[in-house]
Design an enzyme around this catalytic site. Sequence first.
Site, PDB file in Angstrom:
ATOM      1  NE  ARG A   1      54.451 -44.990 -15.845  1.00 42.27           N
ATOM      2  CZ  ARG A   1      55.505 -45.791 -15.771  1.00 42.27           C
ATOM      3  NH1 ARG A   1      55.934 -46.230 -14.602  1.00 42.27           N
ATOM      4  NH2 ARG A   1      56.132 -46.154 -16.878  1.00 42.27           N
ATOM      5  CE  LYS A  30      56.284 -42.978 -18.624  1.00 47.79           C
ATOM      6  NZ  LYS A  30      56.819 -43.057 -19.996  1.00 47.79           N
ATOM      7  CB  SER A  60      53.658 -37.250 -21.712  1.00 49.17           C
ATOM      8  OG  SER A  60      53.300 -37.831 -20.476  1.00 49.17           O
TER       9      SER A  60
END
Length: 212
Positions: free
Chosen positions: A41, A139, A110
């Site tokens: 990520r 995040k 998610s």
Amino acid sequence: MARAFDLSLYLVTDPRQTAQRGLLETVRAAVAGGVTLVQLRDPDAKGRALAEQARALLALLRPLGVPLIINDRVDVAVAVDADGVHLGQSDMAPADARALLGRERILGLSVGTLEELAASDLSLVDYVGTGPVKATGTKTDAGAAIGLDGLAIVRRQVSLPLVGIGGIDRAITGDVIRAGADGVAVVSALCAAPDVAAAARALRDEIAAARA
């Protein structure tokens, strides 16, 4: 049929937290300690840079049998032949992603709330990531923390493999497993650890104890 994967201890990389040690060294140590799945990520990386990182990780992980998941970027995953993609609620629709990925690659999604669950097509998804379990600064666009109770509620509604994510550290790893998760996804608990391999082993110990 999707490639085999194990959600037990799922590392999600963070470029800020791996900068000093290095991405490859962080992942190498994490896998040595027991990480079973790695997600690359790096939301700020351009396509070429992300593909270069992915290829370097694949060279490390594929001989070890640890799958590499790319966050969001279906195009990069296909280009480098990564093992799969993880999508957020605002990313490409699972059906569109599956059309590009093919059946053999892993597709994660998610799902943080029952509302998101109701709006999601899970028919082409291989696993769900549920959270944030705790508030997290890693995040910035993560939703409100759902807690262990929220994770357990989603678990009861989902038959797919489920990994808890968001603010998870060693102290609550066992609780996340006991709430119904098949594994834990962590960022800071490994990327920011002084000894990454030792931190991974400690998390695996908590997972094993909770399952026992």
